[in-house]
Design an enzyme around this catalytic site. Structure first.
Site, PDB file in Angstrom:
ATOM      1  N   ARG A  90       0.958  -1.145   0.026  1.00 30.22           N
ATOM      2  CA  ARG A  90      -0.023   0.172  -0.106  1.00 30.22           C
ATOM      3  C   ARG A  90       0.722   1.254   0.014  1.00 30.22           C
ATOM      4  O   ARG A  90       2.082   1.145   0.203  1.00 30.22           O
ATOM      5  CB  ARG A  90      -0.835  -0.021   1.219  1.00 30.22           C
ATOM      6  N   GLY A  91       0.390   2.302  -0.256  1.00 29.91           N
ATOM      7  CA  GLY A  91       1.002   3.643   0.008  1.00 29.91           C
ATOM      8  C   GLY A  91       1.229   3.991   1.400  1.00 29.91           C
ATOM      9  O   GLY A  91       0.646   3.274   2.293  1.00 29.91           O
ATOM     10  N   GLY A  92       1.972   5.094   1.618  1.00 28.38           N
ATOM     11  CA  GLY A  92       2.104   5.507   2.951  1.00 28.38           C
ATOM     12  C   GLY A  92       3.393   4.801   3.883  1.00 28.38           C
ATOM     13  O   GLY A  92       3.857   4.157   3.423  1.00 28.38           O
ATOM     14  N   TYR A  96       0.279   0.898  13.066  1.00 20.25           N
ATOM     15  CA  TYR A  96       0.045  -0.240  13.972  1.00 20.25           C
ATOM     16  C   TYR A  96      -1.321  -0.992  13.843  1.00 20.25           C
ATOM     17  O   TYR A  96      -2.236  -0.166  13.815  1.00 20.25           O
ATOM     18  CB  TYR A  96       0.408   0.048  15.297  1.00 20.25           C
ATOM     19  N   HIS A  97      -1.493  -2.312  13.917  1.00 20.15           N
ATOM     20  CA  HIS A  97      -2.729  -2.831  14.074  1.00 20.15           C
ATOM     21  C   HIS A  97      -2.596  -3.869  15.354  1.00 20.15           C
ATOM     22  O   HIS A  97      -1.595  -4.328  15.611  1.00 20.15           O
ATOM     23  CB  HIS A  97      -3.282  -3.588  12.693  1.00 20.15           C
ATOM     24  N   LEU A 158      -5.661   5.105   6.844  1.00 21.45           N
ATOM     25  CA  LEU A 158      -6.176   4.264   5.708  1.00 21.45           C
ATOM     26  C   LEU A 158      -5.011   4.371   4.744  1.00 21.45           C
ATOM     27  O   LEU A 158      -3.974   5.157   4.748  1.00 21.45           O
ATOM     28  CB  LEU A 158      -7.238   5.204   5.027  1.00 21.45           C
ATOM     29  N   GLY A 170      -7.403  -0.856   3.080  1.00 21.94           N
ATOM     30  CA  GLY A 170      -8.565  -0.138   3.441  1.00 21.94           C
ATOM     31  C   GLY A 170      -8.287   1.012   4.596  1.00 21.94           C
ATOM     32  O   GLY A 170      -7.381   1.584   4.502  1.00 21.94           O
ATOM     33  N   ALA A 172      -8.456   1.800   9.096  1.00 23.55           N
ATOM     34  CA  ALA A 172      -8.471   0.943  10.386  1.00 23.55           C
ATOM     35  C   ALA A 172      -8.886   2.162  11.417  1.00 23.55           C
ATOM     36  O   ALA A 172      -8.344   3.314  11.708  1.00 23.55           O
ATOM     37  CB  ALA A 172      -7.034   0.750  10.471  1.00 23.55           C
ATOM     38  N   CYS A 188       2.263   6.920  10.873  1.00 22.64           N
ATOM     39  CA  CYS A 188       1.985   7.487   9.227  1.00 22.64           C
ATOM     40  C   CYS A 188       3.037   8.462   8.937  1.00 22.64           C
ATOM     41  O   CYS A 188       2.898   9.127   8.029  1.00 22.64           O
ATOM     42  CB  CYS A 188       0.799   8.225   9.158  1.00 22.64           C
TER      43      CYS A 188
END
Length: 225
Positions: A90-92, A96-97, A158, A170, A172, A188
């Site tokens: 993904r981009g960015g 953390y999840h 996101l 997607g 979070a 981020c």
């Protein structure tokens, strides 16, 4: 872990003849699911889908994991951590999840819906804003910094990847999780960025509940586009 439910989604889903462009996305609830199997499943789904494949929104949580986008720079990483770190497409930068975070992965044919990436991002942000507004909390976007913020603190991150006109990854939303791992990184890519969650704002509701509502709102927004 909800391996049975996850396994059914992680198999390649055959394209269905006669599906209209305006068909609502299917919403799948996967529970607590390891990050890498979910990531690999998103990529398989996207690579295998046909022009008539139904779009899907996957609602889930992950065990603790840091993920780093294509532009990720090591100065934003934790100095040391037992939490795994995964580089993804993904981009960015880094985020953390963990359990207690409501994640909605959007597997959407943008080309078929004539949606730009910017519009899809805006829909996901708006869905978060609407979920919070329905509970009396004002949230907003910050120019140049994708995501959703409450009084300057980030509550939802996101990121998307687009291949063959279709997106995956997607949004979070932090609900009721251990926020400490965010303090070990520059969330981020922003040093010192404050992070918050719905439970700290007096919002009742689990990650399962809020994730389901978030997915429903995303589905409605992209249906109207």
């Amino acid at each position: 872990m909800m391996q049975d439910a996850a396994g059914s989604v992680f198999s390649v889903i055959a394209a269905k003849a006669g599906i209209q462009n305006c068909e609502s996305p299917a919403i799948r609830h996967l529970g607590l699911t390891e990050y890498l199997p979910a990531y690999e499943a998103m990529r398989r789904f996207t690579d295998s889908r046909g022009t008539a494949t139904t779009d899907e929104l996957w609602v889930l949580e992950h065990p603790p994991v840091y993920t780093v986008g294509l532009g990720g720079r090591s100065e934003h990483f934790p100095k040391s951590s037992e939490i795994p770190l995964e580089r993804i497409d993904r981009g960015g930068q880094i985020t953390y999840h963990g359990p207690g975070q409501a994640i909605v992965y959007a597997l959407v044919d943008l080309a078929r819906r004539t949606l730009t990436v910017r519009a899809m991002v805006a829909h996901m942000e708006q869905a978060v804003i609407d979920v919070l507004a329905a509970r009396g909390v004002h949230a907003a976007r910050t120019p140049g910094a994708p995501g959703v913020y409450v009084e300057g603190a980030k509550i939802a991150a996101l990121g998307l990847r687009v291949r063959r006109g279709c997106c995956y990854h997607g949004v979070a939303l932090n609900v009721a999780m251990d926020l400490a791992p965010f303090s070990a990184i520059d969330p981020c890519g922003y040093p010192g960025l404050a992070v918050t969650q719905t439970s700290a704002l007096g919002i009742a509701g689990s990650a399962v509940e809020l994730g389901g509502e978030l997915a429903s709102r995303i589905a409605r927004l992209i249906q109207r586009a």
